[in-house]
Design a protein around this motif. Structure first.
Motif, PDB file in Angstrom:
ATOM      1  N   UNK A 183       5.475 -65.504   2.497  1.00  0.00           N
ATOM      2  CA  UNK A 183       4.755 -64.632   3.436  1.00  0.00           C
ATOM      3  C   UNK A 183       5.671 -64.231   4.586  1.00  0.00           C
ATOM      4  N   UNK A 184       6.307 -65.224   5.159  1.00  0.00           N
ATOM      5  CA  UNK A 184       7.172 -64.976   6.312  1.00  0.00           C
ATOM      6  C   UNK A 184       8.327 -64.066   5.920  1.00  0.00           C
ATOM      7  N   UNK A 185       8.926 -64.384   4.770  1.00  0.00           N
ATOM      8  CA  UNK A 185      10.071 -63.605   4.311  1.00  0.00           C
ATOM      9  C   UNK A 185       9.716 -62.147   4.129  1.00  0.00           C
ATOM     10  N   UNK A 186       8.615 -61.890   3.419  1.00  0.00           N
ATOM     11  CA  UNK A 186       8.220 -60.503   3.159  1.00  0.00           C
ATOM     12  C   UNK A 186       7.902 -59.788   4.475  1.00  0.00           C
ATOM     13  N   UNK A 187       7.184 -60.511   5.337  1.00  0.00           N
ATOM     14  CA  UNK A 187       6.828 -59.902   6.622  1.00  0.00           C
ATOM     15  C   UNK A 187       8.083 -59.492   7.393  1.00  0.00           C
ATOM     16  N   UNK A 188       9.052 -60.392   7.471  1.00  0.00           N
ATOM     17  CA  UNK A 188      10.233 -60.097   8.280  1.00  0.00           C
ATOM     18  C   UNK A 188      11.138 -59.072   7.612  1.00  0.00           C
ATOM     19  N   UNK A 189      11.142 -59.052   6.287  1.00  0.00           N
ATOM     20  CA  UNK A 189      11.976 -58.052   5.616  1.00  0.00           C
ATOM     21  C   UNK A 189      11.454 -56.647   5.883  1.00  0.00           C
ATOM     22  N   UNK A 190      10.129 -56.530   5.951  1.00  0.00           N
ATOM     23  CA  UNK A 190       9.539 -55.199   6.103  1.00  0.00           C
ATOM     24  C   UNK A 190       9.340 -54.759   7.544  1.00  0.00           C
TER      25      UNK A 190
END
Lengths: 291, 539
Positions: A203-210
């Motif tokens: 969740x965190x990864x996707x959020x920060x990537x986008x």
């Protein structure tokens, strides 16, 4: 896997499932092929109507422009750095915050939980947040992107509930064997919580990537911007009218450059997904212990 | 049970208090942080360089520190610049947050349009500048604005709140482009000039297979040429169908019998819509015009024209479609849209057309008008008269000093351009972002029309040769009620216009629309804008 013969209804069900999945994946892949083809096509192909799934003529001007653009590579690095740091920090803080909250022995447990839940419903809003970040001296640094959202209340509660479900008996038996709290946390709770922590990480990864909005607000220096911000800029800059002199008339094939940029930034994520997939299939939902 | 409630209440109360306490703390801290640096800045020795927070440019890219251009400008004006970088694409959102948080540059562009002036004045962002100060420090600049009569656009309650700027391209109407080879193929030798001639040509193009592919797959026109057809009846009610569809404010004022009103609600538009409805039924208008003929790429491109779907397009400028090549520049390939057209249709030909003349002799395409993004001096800068003076001197220099204009607007001589035989030769073929990196077009404040024409001489000569009639927006003063109602009124107008063209509503529903338009804010804006205008001209 199963030895017994499939019944007719099974076959019907599976064929429906498979055809739906096939249509879905074609629906996802075709636009991507269109972008891939157009990104390496000359302008007359880009401007023509119809589908372009297979490239017929090649022009890599778009890619040359992208690879020339220093900003894309710098922002790439920034995004990777940001995502990595944020995952590390968020997973650690969320886990360390959730574990005590899940313990009945924590003094004033309901108060602390209530206090944390409260932040989900009331927020200061954009401008106070901006002023806070500015007041803390985080402006124009990567911390302004990571720290404000380092602990997500929602994820913290999910982890808390997950840890809460781990039987107390496990801890008690470890205690009898002479383990202290830190040891229990590290050797028993942490391994058992892996599925939920993988979810938090993803969740965190996707959020920060986008994410790009915070980068737009807090980061003034172009060299510290994240990839999505630079992408947005490239995609949108083609549309706005620069000053209408011959200076702005340098025939820039913005359309194929836009698409080339998309491809360059999508490919790495596509490469990462199969590896992430593994953790998901194995189960964030399937608990490590039973009954 | 009741104990639980008491407990819950106490939690909420105590946490609310805690939150309030935290907020108060951060607020105090914030206040001290913002006031602290202000004091030393105000009390510096008067002879040191003046410090300017600079945002008076289109920030397509971030300027590198210490560029040659920055040094040149700093020395010339004894100023030090802190150049802000706000992404152009999200300018309004970003500025709103910064301004709300009390962060202000000294000088800034006022975007998205001049109607923002009144909003910024209400929020205490912009400071009034006295006309005397402007005329004293920038007399030639003031004369230029007098010449184009633009002071109205930055006045609120009769006071000047910004520096208008001029874009000479707005002196040229947008162009109408015909497929010349198609006209020939259907037997028309003269580009159409009246509505009747337009209708004949477009009908033949629809029916007589102009692209000779044996299929009836061609249409006359799409959304880009529509305002020119409306223009045959009077000022077009919608000047840009694509943007109107996106809900972007698209309402032009006109002055009728001494009174400011809206072009969209004039009775002649009813006649114009009737005609467009007739053309739509006869399939002269591409049924896909609602989603626009531009389906991607640069905004002036018409994909429908490039793909042999329509014969008439508009919206672009002469320099987009320039089909005559500059003999002095061997590498010249013509305007960008002309180049794209040639690549897609190597055997195609275009012709610059004239806007159709309607029953009462009216005609014209949309013309942007020379009014460009105004520049505001903020209340922060207004505290220091030296800052205001420096900013005005910079505006003056961009009008009076040709070498300053060349160096700031086009870059360093020898690197970006050279002069050969009295002609300006561009050596630079970079994007706007790359130019901004070097400080090009960052410090020029106001573009001088004369010098723009001098630098791009061939381009503007071509522009003059294809110049037609155009409708220039009437520059009414900015009023709050416009900001308040304009979005909804644009949506309403767009919906009614489209419905009548598509035949979903009868042309008579135009009368109901006018009533609705007036009742939902139209009348209020008209009242306010006329009052403000009369006050400004001293009536």
């Amino acid at each position: 896997m199963y030895a017994h013969k499939k019944s007719k209804s099974d076959i019907l069900f599976l064929s429906v499932v498979y055809s739906v999945l096939t249509v879905l994946s074609i629906g996802t892949l075709l636009p991507f092929f269109q972008i891939l083809t157009l990104s390496m096509s000359p302008i007359d192909v880009v401007n023509s109507y119809g589908f372009h799934f297979i490239p017929t003529s090649f022009d890599f001007a778009g890619y040359r422009q992208v690879f020339h653009n220093q900003l894309i590579w710098i922002s790439y690095g920034n995004t990777i750095m940001r995502t990595g740091l944020a995952i590390l920090l968020t997973v650690t803080l969320t886990f360390l915050g959730a574990y005590p909250l899940s313990k009945k022995t924590l003094p004033h447990r309901t108060f602390w939980t209530g206090f944390i839940v409260l932040t989900m419903f009331f927020s200061g809003g954009l401008i106070p947040l901006y002023m806070l970040v500015k007041g803390l001296g985080l402006m124009n640094s990567m911390w302004s992107l990571i720290l404000p959202g380092a602990v997500s209340t929602f994820l913290l509660l999910i982890v808390r509930n997950f840890v809460h479900e781990i039987p107390v008996a496990l801890e008690e038996s470890a205690k009898m064997d002479g383990a202290n709290d830190i040891y229990i946390l590290r050797k028993i709770i942490l391994p058992l919580s892996m599925p939920v922590l993988a979810t938090v990480a993803l969740y965190t990864g996707v959020h920060h990537w986008n994410a790009w909005f915070d980068s737009m607000l807090y980061i003034q220096s172009e060299k510290k911007q994240v990839l999505q911000m630079i992408l947005r800029k490239i995609v949108l800059d083609g549309d706005i009218a620069a000053a209408g002199t011959e200076m702005a008339q340098s025939a820039v094939n913005t359309q194929s450059m836009k698409l080339a940029t998309l491809v360059v930034s999508i490919i790495p994520i596509i490469c990462v997904y199969p590896f992430l997939q593994k953790y998901f299939v194995k189960g964030t939902l399937i608990g490590s212990i039973k009954g | 049970m009741s104990r639980k409630i008491v407990k819950a209440a106490s939690i909420i109360l105590s946490s609310a208090m805690l939150a309030g306490l935290l907020a108060a703390c951060s607020k105090n801290e914030e206040a001290s942080l913002t006031t602290a640096p202000a004091t030393p800045a105000g009390s510096t020795t008067p002879q040191g360089p003046v410090q300017l927070d600079w945002l008076a440019y289109n920030s397509f890219g971030q300027m590198d520190p210490d560029t040659k251009i920055e040094k040149y400008v700093s020395e010339k004006f004894n100023a030090k610049f802190n150049v802000w970088f706000i992404d152009t694409n999200k300018w309004v959102d970003t500025m709103n947050v910064k301004l709300a948080a009390g962060e202000m540059p000294d000088v800034m562009l006022i975007k998205p349009d001049f109607n923002t002036v009144s909003k910024y004045v209400a929020n205490g962002v912009l400071a009034p500048i006295s006309e005397d100060t402007i005329r004293k420090n920038a007399p030639n600049y003031a004369k230029l604005i007098d010449k184009y009569n633009l002071w109205n656009t930055v006045k609120v309650d009769g006071k000047i709140y910004g520096l208008p700027s001029v874009n000479i391209n707005g002196d040229y109407p947008t162009v109408l482009i015909w497929r010349q080879d198609w006209l020939k193929n259907v037997g028309i030798t003269k580009t159409p000039e009246t509505l009747q001639e337009f209708e004949d040509a477009l009908t033949k193009i629809r029916n007589n297979d102009p692209d000779k592919n044996g299929k009836k797959d061609t249409y006359g026109l799409s959304d880009y040429a529509l305002p020119a057809i409306l223009g045959a009846f009077g000022y077009p009610g919608i000047s840009d169908f694509k943007n109107a569809g996106k809900g972007i404010v698209n309402l032009d004022y006109i002055q009728k019998e001494g009174k400011i009103t809206f072009a969209a609600i004039q009775p002649e538009m009813k006649e114009a819509l009737k005609l467009l409805n007739k053309w739509y039924k006869a399939e002269l208008i591409d049924p896909e015009f609602i989603t626009s003929e531009n389906t991607g790429g640069y905004w002036a491109d018409s994909n429908a024209l490039l793909n042999n779907r329509i014969a008439l397009t508009g919206k672009g400028m002469f320099y987009h479609w320039r089909d005559k090549l500059n003999p002095d520049v061997p590498t010249d390939k013509g305007g960008g849209q002309f180049q794209n057209f040639q690549k897609s249709q190597p055997n195609g030909e275009i012709a610059f057309g004239k806007p159709p003349v309607g029953p009462n002799g009216k005609s014209g395409t949309i013309q942007w008008g020379v009014n460009s993004t105004p520049i505001g001096i903020t209340t922060k800068a207004a505290k220091d008269p030296r800052k205001v003076e420096t900013i005005l001197k910079m505006a003056e220099a961009s009008i009076t000093d040709y070498s300053y204009f060349k160096n700031t607007f086009r870059g360093v001589e020898g690197e970006e351009w050279k002069e050969e035989g009295g002609k300006f030769v561009n050596l630079n073929n970079k994007t706007a972002a790359e130019n901004a990196k070097k400080g090009i077009a960052v410090f020029h404040m106001i573009e001088s029309p004369d010098w723009n024409k001098k630098i791009d001489a061939y381009n503007y000569q071509f522009g003059d040769s294809v110049k037609t009639t155009g409708y220039v927006p009437f520059l009414a003063p900015t009023v709050d009620s416009f900001t308040k109602y304009a979005v909804n009124l644009t949506k309403l107008t767009d919906e009614v216009y489209l419905k009548i063209i598509l035949g979903e509503a009868s042309p008579d529903s135009f009368d109901d629309f006018v009533k609705k338009f007036k009742a939902n804010g139209g009348d209020e804006i008209e009242k306010d804008v006329n009052a403000a205008y009369n006050k400004n001209i001293g009536k």
